[in-house]
Scaffold this active site. Structure first.
Site: not given
Length: 455
Positions: A9, A12, A102-103, A112, A236, A238, A240-241, A318-319, A321, A417
């Site tokens: 998705y 990275r 990201s994270h 992304k 996180d 960026d 988004d989490r 769970m991550s 998002h 990832t």
């Protein structure tokens, strides 16, 4: 160029080894060509605060312009504002690319991609990879301009959120992209805001920008307890989490956070989409309020698309998002989710701890992540794991293998990832959890998985 960085998705990898300026240019040319061939002409681009982002963004822009696209450069932003560029009526774009790791740790970065308000993932990312390998690029001359989308985003958020009663909130931006927007936005509401690591530093000196790892939110937890905050919120890299801390210092993991929101969102028969790592607490709560639980594959792009297919009001994984589509756009915006949580606590005069206490309690491990030598190695190990456990237990193979145990479940899957095996287990009692955890981890060790002795 390594194929393994073109993941399910997003794209990275490690900067300098897998991700560099040359690749950014080629991604620009490839995705630019893809858009032009689909009669699209405009794109928004932006990036996070990592030290490698500026150069990657510059070369991405060059590649897109060489393909004949009209570029709107939004500058440095959290990823949700990049997504918002496709929903505001102030600018018109056909696609968007956010440069972000990201994270992941500071030496990672990536891309992304959004197309027609939907994630660009899976087979599309492999198509882009093949275009780049074949240098299948169109050439023309595009244009570029800059645009400040932050003010538009602030106005949009203020049209959707109302904070009635002031509560004490601490946010941890992890020195990452959330620093650009979250502190100023939260201060513009009726919030007694306290800031932790809200100064930008792309080397992330205080902790990795991943709030789902408990060690990364120790300082936040201590701040909540010491300063008697009503809620603590962590983003996180960026933004988004999200992960939250209740007023007693307990972690509100993202699946439980979804369960807390449910009574105020779900109607009878509504589908709620969640990933295979989520607790049975969430499923129980969905059923309690006559919703329809729909377990799906892990991955922000996969969950978003499944929500659109099911016309779901709420989804998440769970991550961290979380996706609201009741009065929002269905993409993952942790800054917005944090405000929705504050709004809920404020408008209903609710206490974060009492809300958490209402959720059915199971005993579970956090998401445990075990490093493999390479992506190839993780696939080899996962094949052995699947072969063994599928012959011994009932299971679901929606994503990896989720074992159906007498009083719980155990999940083993590969990260999309990183070269990592992911494990989580849950049970009705702590004793059963320890039993299941020991049984599964012992077998993982026998298959060559490197497991920290402290686990």
């Amino acid at each position: 160029m390594q194929n393994n960085i073109f993941r399910e998705y997003d794209i990275r990898g490690i900067v300098g080894k897998e991700i560099d300026d040359s690749l950014a240019l080629k991604i620009g040319r490839g995705f630019g060509t893809y858009l032009v061939r689909n009669n699209k002409k405009s794109i928004a681009i932006s990036g996070d605060v990592r030290t490698s982002t500026d150069s990657l963004l510059k070369h991405l822009e060059q590649g897109l312009i060489m393909s004949g696209l009209n570029i709107i450069n939004l500058g440095k932003l959290p990823t949700p504002l990049n997504y918002y560029s496709m929903h505001t009526d102030k600018i018109k774009v056909d696609g968007a690319i956010q440069i972000t790791g990201s994270h992941n740790p500071a030496n990672y970065n990536g891309f992304k991609i959004t197309y027609n308000k939907k994630p660009f993932y899976g087979e599309d990312i492999q198509l882009l990879y093949n275009m780049i390998i074949a240098e299948d690029f169109d050439s023309s001359e595009g244009t570029k301009k800059s645009y400040n989308i932050i003010d538009d985003y602030f106005d949009m958020i203020h049209s959707k959120i109302k904070i009635d009663n002031k509560i004490k909130v601490v946010i941890d931006c992890g020195n990452a992209a959330g620093c650009i927007v979250a502190p100023k936005l939260y201060k513009s509401f009726n919030i007694d805001l306290h800031e932790l690591y809200c100064n930008i530093d792309g080397s992330f000196p205080n902790h990795h920008p991943d709030p789902t790892v408990d060690s990364n939110i120790i300082d936040l937890r201590n701040y909540v307890l010491n300063e008697k905050c009503d809620i603590g919120i962590a983003f996180d890299g960026d933004a988004d989490r999200i992960v939250a801390i209740d007023r007693k210092g307990r972690i509100i993991r993202p699946d439980i956070l979804m369960a807390i929101f449910l009574p105020y969102i779900v109607s009878k028969g509504d589908s709620i989409v969640y990933d295979v790592k989520c607790s049975k607490s969430l499923e129980d709560t969905i059923l309690k309020y006559d919703g329809k639980p729909l377990m799906w594959k892990t991955g922000h792009s996969l969950i978003k698309n499944k929500m659109q297919e099911e016309n779901a009001k709420l989804g998440g994984e769970m991550s961290g998002h979380l996706f609201f589509a009741d009065d929002y756009f269905g993409y993952d915006d942790a800054i917005y989710v944090g405000l929705r949580l504050i709004e809920l606590l404020s408008s209903k005069n609710l206490d974060s701890s009492s809300l958490l206490d209402k959720i059915p309690k199971y005993y579970s491990t956090p998401e445990l992540r075990f490093d493999c030598e390479s992506d190839e190695h993780k696939k080899e190990v996962m094949n052995k794991i699947f072969k063994y456990f599928s012959s011994k237990f009932e299971y679901s193979d929606i994503d990896g293998i989720r074992l159906k145990l007498d009083d719980g479940w155990g999940l083993i899957r590969v990260s999309n990832t990183q070269p990592v095996i992911v494990f989580r287990a849950e049970a009705g009692t702590n004793e059963k959890l320890l039993e299941y955890k020991s049984m599964i981890l012992d077998k993982l060790i026998s298959f060559g998985v490197n497991i920290n002795e402290e686990i």
